[in-house]
Design a protein around this motif. Structure first.
Motif, mmCIF file in Angstrom:
data_model
loop_
_atom_site.group_PDB
_atom_site.id
_atom_site.type_symbol
_atom_site.label_atom_id
_atom_site.label_comp_id
_atom_site.label_asym_id
_atom_site.label_seq_id
_atom_site.Cartn_x
_atom_site.Cartn_y
_atom_site.Cartn_z
ATOM 1 N N ILE A 166 0.810 3.667 -8.320
ATOM 2 C CA ILE A 166 0.576 2.469 -9.130
ATOM 3 C C ILE A 166 -0.327 1.523 -8.339
ATOM 4 C CG2 ILE A 166 2.703 2.638 -10.467
ATOM 5 C CD1 ILE A 166 3.964 0.549 -8.612
ATOM 6 N N PRO A 167 -1.078 0.673 -9.023
ATOM 7 C CA PRO A 167 -1.990 -0.227 -8.308
ATOM 8 C C PRO A 167 -1.260 -1.385 -7.630
ATOM 9 C CG PRO A 167 -2.141 -0.632 -10.645
ATOM 10 C CD PRO A 167 -1.220 0.548 -10.473
ATOM 11 N N SER A 168 -1.896 -1.886 -6.585
ATOM 12 C CA SER A 168 -1.382 -3.045 -5.861
ATOM 13 C C SER A 168 -2.439 -4.139 -5.870
ATOM 14 C CB SER A 168 -1.045 -2.643 -4.414
ATOM 15 O OG SER A 168 -0.536 -3.734 -3.704
ATOM 16 N N PRO A 173 -1.785 -3.161 -15.084
ATOM 17 C CA PRO A 173 -1.205 -2.232 -16.062
ATOM 18 C C PRO A 173 0.300 -2.470 -16.214
ATOM 19 C CG PRO A 173 -1.618 -1.114 -13.996
ATOM 20 C CD PRO A 173 -2.157 -2.511 -13.841
ATOM 21 N N GLU A 174 0.972 -1.609 -16.930
ATOM 22 C CA GLU A 174 2.391 -1.790 -17.248
ATOM 23 C C GLU A 174 3.297 -1.835 -16.021
ATOM 24 O OE1 GLU A 174 3.627 -2.643 -20.282
ATOM 25 O OE2 GLU A 174 1.478 -2.811 -20.601
ATOM 26 N N VAL A 175 2.934 -1.106 -14.966
ATOM 27 C CA VAL A 175 3.719 -1.110 -13.725
ATOM 28 C C VAL A 175 2.744 -1.300 -12.574
ATOM 29 C CG1 VAL A 175 5.298 0.194 -12.242
ATOM 30 C CG2 VAL A 175 5.401 0.501 -14.727
ATOM 31 N N SER A 176 2.999 -2.289 -11.735
ATOM 32 C CA SER A 176 2.116 -2.533 -10.597
ATOM 33 C C SER A 176 2.820 -3.368 -9.539
ATOM 34 C CB SER A 176 0.815 -3.198 -11.045
ATOM 35 O OG SER A 176 1.076 -4.391 -11.726
ATOM 36 N N ILE A 177 2.110 -3.589 -8.460
ATOM 37 C CA ILE A 177 2.607 -4.346 -7.313
ATOM 38 C C ILE A 177 1.728 -5.580 -7.160
ATOM 39 C CG2 ILE A 177 2.939 -4.296 -4.797
ATOM 40 C CD1 ILE A 177 2.994 -1.143 -5.179
ATOM 41 N N ILE A 178 2.358 -6.705 -6.837
ATOM 42 C CA ILE A 178 1.611 -7.912 -6.479
ATOM 43 C C ILE A 178 2.163 -8.392 -5.148
ATOM 44 C CG2 ILE A 178 0.963 -10.272 -7.089
ATOM 45 C CD1 ILE A 178 1.399 -9.567 -10.025
ATOM 46 N N ASP A 195 0.828 -1.211 0.000
ATOM 47 C CA ASP A 195 0.000 0.000 0.000
ATOM 48 C C ASP A 195 0.860 1.258 0.000
ATOM 49 O OD1 ASP A 195 -2.256 -1.597 0.033
ATOM 50 O OD2 ASP A 195 -2.628 -1.339 2.195
ATOM 51 N N TYR A 196 1.943 1.246 0.775
ATOM 52 C CA TYR A 196 2.826 2.414 0.843
ATOM 53 C C TYR A 196 3.474 2.688 -0.515
ATOM 54 C CZ TYR A 196 6.706 5.454 2.059
ATOM 55 O OH TYR A 196 7.591 6.499 2.096
ATOM 56 N N ILE A 197 4.038 1.655 -1.119
ATOM 57 C CA ILE A 197 4.690 1.823 -2.420
ATOM 58 C C ILE A 197 3.658 2.230 -3.474
ATOM 59 C CG2 ILE A 197 5.952 0.645 -4.267
ATOM 60 C CD1 ILE A 197 7.239 -1.101 -2.039
ATOM 61 N N SER A 198 2.467 1.651 -3.399
ATOM 62 C CA SER A 198 1.392 1.984 -4.338
ATOM 63 C C SER A 198 1.074 3.474 -4.290
ATOM 64 C CB SER A 198 0.145 1.152 -3.995
ATOM 65 O OG SER A 198 -0.964 1.568 -4.741
ATOM 66 N N LYS A 199 0.914 3.998 -3.088
ATOM 67 C CA LYS A 199 0.610 5.432 -2.942
ATOM 68 C C LYS A 199 1.789 6.293 -3.353
ATOM 69 C CE LYS A 199 -2.898 4.828 0.560
ATOM 70 N NZ LYS A 199 -2.973 4.209 1.868
ATOM 71 N N LYS A 200 2.977 5.878 -2.960
ATOM 72 C CA LYS A 200 4.180 6.661 -3.239
ATOM 73 C C LYS A 200 4.448 6.769 -4.751
ATOM 74 C CE LYS A 200 8.175 8.229 -1.404
ATOM 75 N NZ LYS A 200 8.413 9.061 -0.288
ATOM 76 N N LEU A 201 4.253 5.655 -5.476
ATOM 77 C CA LEU A 201 4.539 5.637 -6.915
ATOM 78 C C LEU A 201 3.289 5.810 -7.773
ATOM 79 C CD1 LEU A 201 7.142 2.710 -7.083
ATOM 80 C CD2 LEU A 201 7.559 5.177 -6.864
#
Length: 180
Positions: A29-31, A79-84, A21-27
């Motif tokens: 991008i979806p998680s 999408p092209e950049v995301s978090i799993i 969640d932190y990286i998602s908000k910071k960048l």
């Protein structure tokens, strides 16, 4: 150009979803949680959302459709950049490493810290004692289940020990993002 995925693996209560969640908000991008499709299927089948049901379904799907199935399912929608977050099967990571530009982060903490966190957060069906918590985690990551969390964590390029404050976790994640 292949998709870029930040993968986050880790033990129960270590903070992998918090990190995602932190990286998602910071960048911006979806998680995605690898367990989300499992939860949807269990709800459709009218089954209770318990750890045991999630593990059983994950094992069944891996047997029927291959260990990469959940990762493939999410990657098609990403999408092209995301978090799993939350991969626990070697086949999931193998697929993501071959099909994407995967950066893997492992999040861990000692069992005592994690046990207190899951008690505080009332996570799905966690054990009531520390010994039971540790035993359950070992059993979940042993045959006949296809989960191999500890082996997955060893594959990560970055390891984070999350035993301090949220700000400590965020600072370590910021360091990793700067390296990327």
């Amino acid at each position: 150009m292949s998709k870029k995925i930040i993968g986050i693996v880790g033990t129960i209560g270590a903070g992998k979803d918090t990190a995602g969640d932190y990286i998602s908000k910071k960048l911006n991008i979806p998680s995605f949680q690898i367990s989300s499709p499992l939860k949807q299927i269990l709800l459709q089948e009218g089954k209770e959302l318990t750890r045991e049901n999630l593990i059983d379904l994950g094992t069944r799907l891996a047997s029927e459709k291959g260990e990469a199935h959940l990762a493939e399912y999410i990657l098609k929608r990403a999408p092209e950049v995301s978090i799993i977050t939350g991969m626990r099967q070697l086949g999931q990571l193998s697929f993501l490493k071959s099909a994407t530009d995967l950066i893997l982060i492992s999040i861990d903490a000692n069992p005592e810290v994690r046990f207190e966190r899951v008690k505080r957060n009332s996570k799905l069906g966690e054990a009531s004692t520390l010994d039971a918590f540790i035993s359950k985690e070992q059993a979940e990551n042993s045959p006949p289940n296809v989960q191999r969390l500890f082996e997955c964590m060893k594959l990560a390029e970055y390891q984070v020990i999350n035993e301090g404050s949220l700000n400590d976790l965020y600072a370590r994640l910021d360091d990793i993002m700067q390296e990327l």
